[in-house]
Design a protein around this motif. Structure first.
Motif, PDB file in Angstrom:
ATOM      1  N   GLU A  82      63.508  62.385  51.507  1.00 16.15           N
ATOM      2  CA  GLU A  82      63.838  61.829  50.838  1.00 16.15           C
ATOM      3  C   GLU A  82      63.884  60.728  51.446  1.00 16.15           C
ATOM      4  N   SER A  83      64.092  59.755  52.687  1.00 20.03           N
ATOM      5  CA  SER A  83      64.275  59.044  53.700  1.00 20.03           C
ATOM      6  C   SER A  83      62.361  58.369  53.122  1.00 20.03           C
ATOM      7  N   LEU A  84      61.934  59.163  53.209  1.00 15.23           N
ATOM      8  CA  LEU A  84      60.208  58.317  52.665  1.00 15.23           C
ATOM      9  C   LEU A  84      60.408  57.854  51.548  1.00 15.23           C
ATOM     10  N   LEU A  85      60.675  59.254  50.096  1.00 17.36           N
ATOM     11  CA  LEU A  85      60.426  59.251  48.771  1.00 17.36           C
ATOM     12  C   LEU A  85      61.438  57.522  48.759  1.00 17.36           C
ATOM     13  N   LEU A  86      62.321  57.227  49.386  1.00 12.50           N
ATOM     14  CA  LEU A  86      63.260  57.043  48.344  1.00 12.50           C
ATOM     15  C   LEU A  86      62.846  55.160  49.304  1.00 12.50           C
ATOM     16  N   LYS A  87      61.918  54.950  49.614  1.00 14.48           N
ATOM     17  CA  LYS A  87      62.178  53.667  50.393  1.00 14.48           C
ATOM     18  C   LYS A  87      61.116  52.270  49.707  1.00 14.48           C
ATOM     19  N   GLU A  88      60.894  52.658  48.850  1.00 10.18           N
ATOM     20  CA  GLU A  88      60.419  52.121  47.958  1.00 10.18           C
ATOM     21  C   GLU A  88      61.109  52.110  46.662  1.00 10.18           C
ATOM     22  N   LYS A  89      62.374  52.079  46.832  1.00  8.20           N
ATOM     23  CA  LYS A  89      63.025  52.555  45.458  1.00  8.20           C
ATOM     24  C   LYS A  89      62.443  51.800  44.194  1.00  8.20           C
ATOM     25  N   GLU A  90      62.437  50.605  43.709  1.00  7.79           N
ATOM     26  CA  GLU A  90      61.567  50.037  42.724  1.00  7.79           C
ATOM     27  C   GLU A  90      61.636  51.189  41.694  1.00  7.79           C
ATOM     28  N   HIS A  91      59.955  51.930  42.902  1.00  9.32           N
ATOM     29  CA  HIS A  91      58.832  52.444  41.864  1.00  9.32           C
ATOM     30  C   HIS A  91      59.605  53.644  41.765  1.00  9.32           C
ATOM     31  N   ILE A  92      60.233  54.501  42.443  1.00  7.62           N
ATOM     32  CA  ILE A  92      60.738  55.595  41.961  1.00  7.62           C
ATOM     33  C   ILE A  92      61.679  55.584  40.964  1.00  7.62           C
ATOM     34  N   GLU A  93      63.223  54.625  41.045  1.00  4.64           N
ATOM     35  CA  GLU A  93      64.038  54.220  40.232  1.00  4.64           C
ATOM     36  C   GLU A  93      63.691  55.582  38.579  1.00  4.64           C
ATOM     37  N   GLY A  94      62.720  54.532  37.463  1.00  5.62           N
ATOM     38  CA  GLY A  94      63.110  55.368  36.742  1.00  5.62           C
ATOM     39  C   GLY A  94      62.917  56.584  36.739  1.00  5.62           C
ATOM     40  N   ASN A 244      52.079  45.976  46.668  1.00  6.33           N
ATOM     41  CA  ASN A 244      53.281  45.790  46.299  1.00  6.33           C
ATOM     42  C   ASN A 244      53.487  47.502  47.231  1.00  6.33           C
ATOM     43  N   PHE A 245      53.357  47.817  47.942  1.00  4.58           N
ATOM     44  CA  PHE A 245      53.624  49.600  48.754  1.00  4.58           C
ATOM     45  C   PHE A 245      53.462  48.899  50.761  1.00  4.58           C
ATOM     46  N   SER A 246      51.952  47.821  50.400  1.00  3.70           N
ATOM     47  CA  SER A 246      51.850  47.702  51.948  1.00  3.70           C
ATOM     48  C   SER A 246      52.991  46.607  52.761  1.00  3.70           C
ATOM     49  N   LYS A 247      53.813  46.108  51.777  1.00  2.00           N
ATOM     50  CA  LYS A 247      54.845  45.322  52.214  1.00  2.00           C
ATOM     51  C   LYS A 247      56.083  46.107  53.243  1.00  2.00           C
ATOM     52  N   PRO A 248      56.690  47.293  51.903  1.00  2.00           N
ATOM     53  CA  PRO A 248      57.409  48.341  52.740  1.00  2.00           C
ATOM     54  C   PRO A 248      57.181  49.129  53.174  1.00  2.00           C
ATOM     55  N   PHE A 249      55.898  49.076  53.284  1.00  2.00           N
ATOM     56  CA  PHE A 249      55.193  50.338  54.566  1.00  2.00           C
ATOM     57  C   PHE A 249      54.650  50.048  55.760  1.00  2.00           C
ATOM     58  N   GLU A 250      54.795  48.726  55.431  1.00  2.00           N
ATOM     59  CA  GLU A 250      54.465  47.773  56.268  1.00  2.00           C
ATOM     60  C   GLU A 250      53.002  48.747  56.531  1.00  2.00           C
TER      61      GLU A 250
END
Ligand code: 87F
Length: 482
Positions: A82-94, A244-250
């Protein structure tokens, strides 16, 4: 056993005509052709050999394409913490209402619940952040073939909408925005080649509007096809994800100058929905019609004999089979317990492009009767020229199916200049071409009023004022969609 009894196991004919009720026709074709079957879980279907054979052909064609440009296949776990899936909240929200979870094992609850992958960006980027250090690690070009689970609540339709489906998902990382952009279009062109030249389905291509794009994307490109029920179907999509993903996932790398930068990523996917499109676009009142370049069986040979000429007919048929089997995908239907008539019906239902009918008359004249599934024509072909004639016929069928599908697409495009025209075109289930400024505001108004959204904004779209706000815009396609 009399002939009637011998084949009474099931009724092969379709009870619904395609254009009487296309939705019922579709469900009947899928089941009776043995493409798929339902399972005990709603929305989860069984891919039977015929649909899986089509899928294997798609895999073979697409693998060949992507491997030619340096992509490699991988397999990541289906369970995502769960922690990984929610890392980039924006993309998963909807999407979160559709995620299915594993919460326990045996009698104990898990410490952290695990998502069954709905898509794999998060788990893949977690690895990329470990694997990518330098510009020498780029581009990283990986793809995986797998199934994904999305717990939909809308009425399921085999291949078109379900809770588990098969797809490929490509995930790539690049050193620059431009490199990622090239990748997005390289893959989109592979998809176009696959869908038009193998599945024989024409597509319209373009950008998704800001309302319709993948929320995690910088921009989304897509290929859409038009179905004979008046609804568009997205066939494939290719996203530029920017940083958009490389930043939150470093996901960082040292560039050639020794400076640290975030990578640019892309993702792209094509699923077993395309099999649903094949059924809808090419099928007819007798069942499936499969394009030769994707059909698991291209030719069926049906020997027709009586007891006193059985050995002659079978021997001749086998000779034909052996002469063709290295060049074509052939099913020699010498099953004893089915009549020729039953085999004819079955081969029509399953959409095999060509049927070779061989009786004693054919043996005596050294010919074969060739039946063309898409046009129902019968031809007498001399055995001496059979191989080359079959090549030509299969090419013809491939072209004819594509031409018919193109006609379906282009005959249904309607250019409109006002919301009144928009409304009446929509009532007629058309693919509407209208000016659109691209704003979420105007598209939301259309969505509210007509319950539809845009399909794509073509790459080469001409300028045209927006049908809603009259401001500067471009032509875009609108229609109902699957
Ligand atoms: C459903 C549940 C959770 C779509 C979802 O298009 C997450 C998602 O991220 C989700 N449904 N998406 C977007 C998928 C984006 C992208 N992934 C790789 C693709 C192609 C393949």
């Amino acid at each position: 056993m009399d002939n009637n009894n011998k084949n009474s196991k099931k009724n092969l004919g379709l009870s619904v005509k395609k254009y009487d009720n296309i939705s019922e026709w579709y469900s009947e074709v899928v089941i009776k052709s043995e493409l798929a079957d339902y399972s005990k879980v709603s929305g989860c279907i069984v891919y039977r050999p015929l649909s899986y054979g089509i899928w294997e052909n798609i895999q073979e064609i697409f693998n060949f394409m992507i491997k030619s440009s340096g992509h490699k296949n991988v397999y990541f776990p289906m369970l995502i913490p769960e922690s990984l899936l929610l890392k980039e909240k924006e993309h998963i929200e909807g999407f979160s209402p559709e995620v299915a979870w594993v919460t326990e094992a045996g009698n104990s609850k898990l410490n952290e619940k695990l998502a069954i992958r709905p898509t794999s960006e998060t788990i893949i980027y977690d690895s990329y952040s470990k694997w990518i250090r330098s510009h020498r690690d780029l581009p990283l070009l990986l793809n995986q073939w797998c199934s994904v689970v999305r717990w939909e609540f809308k009425h399921p339709k085999p291949f078109l909408r379900g809770r588990e489906f098969l797809w490929q998902e490509g995930h790539t990382a690049h050193a620059s925005f431009e490199d990622a952009e090239k990748e997005v279009f390289l893959i989109l062109n592979y998809y176009k080649d696959l869908i038009q030249n193998y599945l024989a389905i024409p597509v319209i291509e373009g950008y998704k509007s800001s309302l319709e794009k993948f929320a995690g994307a910088h921009y989304t490109t897509a290929l859409e096809s038009f179905m004979p029920d008046g609804k568009a179907l997205q066939m494939a999509t290719s996203h530029h994800l920017g940083q958009n993903f490389s930043k939150p996932f470093e996901i960082k790398f040292f560039n050639k100058k020794g400076e640290e930068e975030y990578v640019y990523t892309t993702s792209w996917g094509l699923s077993t929905r395309t099999i649903g499109a094949l059924v809808l676009v090419h099928g007819d009142d007798k069942g499936l019609v499969l394009p030769p370049k994707i059909a698991p069986v291209q030719i069926v040979i049906v020997p027709i004999f009586k007891e006193d000429n059985k050995s002659k007919v079978l021997e001749f048929s086998e000779k034909i089979y052996n002469a063709l089997k290295d060049d074509f995908k052939i099913f020699f239907d010498d099953r004893e317990n089915y009549t020729p008539g039953w085999k004819f019906n079955e081969s029509e239902l399953k959409g095999y492009p060509l049927r070779l009918e061989i009786g004693i008359k054919e043996v005596e004249d050294n010919i074969v009767t060739v039946f063309k599934r898409n046009t129902f024509e019968k031809l007498k072909v001399n055995v001496d020229v059979l191989k080359s004639k079959i090549k030509t016929l299969l090419d013809d069928i491939q072209k004819e199916l594509f031409e018919n599908a193109k006609k379906l697409l282009y005959d249904n495009i309607v250019k409109v200049d006002s919301l009144d025209e928009f409304e009446s075109a929509l009532k007629n289930n058309k693919l509407i071409y209208a000016g659109f400024c691209g704003s979420e505001e105007c598209e939301s108004k259309i969505k509210e009023q007509f319950s539809i959204t845009s399909r794509v904004i073509p790459f080469d779209s001409e300028e045209k004022n927006c049908i809603v706000c009259s401001k500067k815009g471009k032509y875009a396609y609108f229609s109902k969609s699957h």
